[in-house]
Design a protein around this motif. Structure first.
Motif, PDB file in Angstrom:
ATOM      1  N   SER A   6       0.814  -1.218   0.000  1.00  0.00           N
ATOM      2  CA  SER A   6       0.000   0.000   0.000  1.00  0.00           C
ATOM      3  C   SER A   6       0.850   1.273   0.000  1.00  0.00           C
ATOM      4  O   SER A   6       0.331   2.365  -0.164  1.00  0.00           O
ATOM      5  N   VAL A   7       2.159   1.126   0.156  1.00  0.00           N
ATOM      6  CA  VAL A   7       3.052   2.281   0.170  1.00  0.00           C
ATOM      7  C   VAL A   7       3.231   2.797  -1.254  1.00  0.00           C
ATOM      8  O   VAL A   7       3.421   2.023  -2.190  1.00  0.00           O
ATOM      9  N   VAL A  42      16.581   2.009   8.690  1.00  0.00           N
ATOM     10  CA  VAL A  42      16.318   3.272   7.998  1.00  0.00           C
ATOM     11  C   VAL A  42      15.523   4.150   8.955  1.00  0.00           C
ATOM     12  O   VAL A  42      14.412   3.803   9.337  1.00  0.00           O
ATOM     13  N   SER A  43      16.114   5.268   9.368  1.00  0.00           N
ATOM     14  CA  SER A  43      15.421   6.141  10.311  1.00  0.00           C
ATOM     15  C   SER A  43      15.638   7.613   9.950  1.00  0.00           C
ATOM     16  O   SER A  43      16.653   7.972   9.359  1.00  0.00           O
ATOM     17  N   LYS A  50      11.049   7.696   4.559  1.00  0.00           N
ATOM     18  CA  LYS A  50      11.653   6.416   4.980  1.00  0.00           C
ATOM     19  C   LYS A  50      10.886   5.218   4.438  1.00  0.00           C
ATOM     20  O   LYS A  50      11.483   4.245   3.988  1.00  0.00           O
ATOM     21  N   THR A  51       9.570   5.305   4.469  1.00  0.00           N
ATOM     22  CA  THR A  51       8.751   4.180   4.031  1.00  0.00           C
ATOM     23  C   THR A  51       8.886   3.965   2.529  1.00  0.00           C
ATOM     24  O   THR A  51       8.999   2.833   2.061  1.00  0.00           O
ATOM     25  N   VAL A  52       8.907   5.045   1.764  1.00  0.00           N
ATOM     26  CA  VAL A  52       9.064   4.935   0.309  1.00  0.00           C
ATOM     27  C   VAL A  52      10.450   4.373  -0.023  1.00  0.00           C
ATOM     28  O   VAL A  52      10.580   3.496  -0.879  1.00  0.00           O
ATOM     29  N   ILE A  53      11.477   4.844   0.685  1.00  0.00           N
ATOM     30  CA  ILE A  53      12.834   4.318   0.482  1.00  0.00           C
ATOM     31  C   ILE A  53      12.877   2.833   0.844  1.00  0.00           C
ATOM     32  O   ILE A  53      13.448   2.022   0.104  1.00  0.00           O
ATOM     33  N   SER A  54      12.250   2.474   1.947  1.00  0.00           N
ATOM     34  CA  SER A  54      12.258   1.072   2.384  1.00  0.00           C
ATOM     35  C   SER A  54      11.552   0.176   1.374  1.00  0.00           C
ATOM     36  O   SER A  54      12.024  -0.925   1.078  1.00  0.00           O
ATOM     37  N   PHE A  80       7.682   0.433  10.837  1.00  0.00           N
ATOM     38  CA  PHE A  80       7.092   1.093  12.003  1.00  0.00           C
ATOM     39  C   PHE A  80       6.237   2.248  11.503  1.00  0.00           C
ATOM     40  O   PHE A  80       6.594   2.925  10.540  1.00  0.00           O
ATOM     41  N   ASP A  81       5.100   2.466  12.146  1.00  0.00           N
ATOM     42  CA  ASP A  81       4.224   3.565  11.766  1.00  0.00           C
ATOM     43  C   ASP A  81       3.434   4.003  12.992  1.00  0.00           C
ATOM     44  O   ASP A  81       2.654   3.224  13.541  1.00  0.00           O
TER      45      ASP A  81
END
Length: 138
Positions: A6-7, A42-43, A50-54, A80-81
């Motif tokens: 879903s990202v 990734v932080s 971060k989520t898109v990169i992950s 994490f969210d």
């Protein structure tokens, strides 16, 4: 539908720089050592991507492993969210990673069963117990 799917995907070519970043290259070298387990964390601040990169990294890694024919190499992930209670605790992290391990390698459930037989359903609410099972797997 998984959280990862879903990202939002990145714009094509926009994140390829991370594949050349020294931290990522070092993680790749550590990850290819025999019987090696390495974490790539990734932080950054909220909203920095971060989520898109992950997601980009997971998609890239899966494509790379597939193209190399590496079927036994597994990459576990967790997003994490703060918006979701089920995605912001260490317990949630361990549950998700153990679920992936058991799904990818069903034989690994043998490490979980003694704890389950001792504690029953409560085992999935015990951070210490799941932590111990997780590190037996690594």
């Amino acid at each position: 539908l998984t959280y990862r799917s879903s990202v939002v995907k990145n714009h094509p070519g926009a994140l390829t720089w991370i594949l050349e970043h020294e931290c990522y290259k070092k993680w790749c070298r550590l990850s290819t050592e025999v019987n090696s387990s390495a974490f790539l964390w990734v932080s950054r601040n909220s909203g920095c991507g971060k989520t898109v990169i992950s997601r980009f990294l997971m998609d890239s890694i899966k494509a790379s492993l597939k193209s190399q024919g590496l079927k036994r190499q597994h990459v576990l992930y967790f997003f994490f969210d703060d918006k979701y209670d089920t995605q912001k605790t260490a317990l949630s992290l361990l549950k998700a990673l153990l679920h992936q391990i058991i799904r990818l390698s069903p034989d690994s459930i043998r490490h979980f069963m003694p704890e389950y037989l001792s504690y029953g359903d409560g085992v999935v609410h015990s951070l210490g117990t799941l932590w111990n099972v997780f590190f037996i797997e690594l």
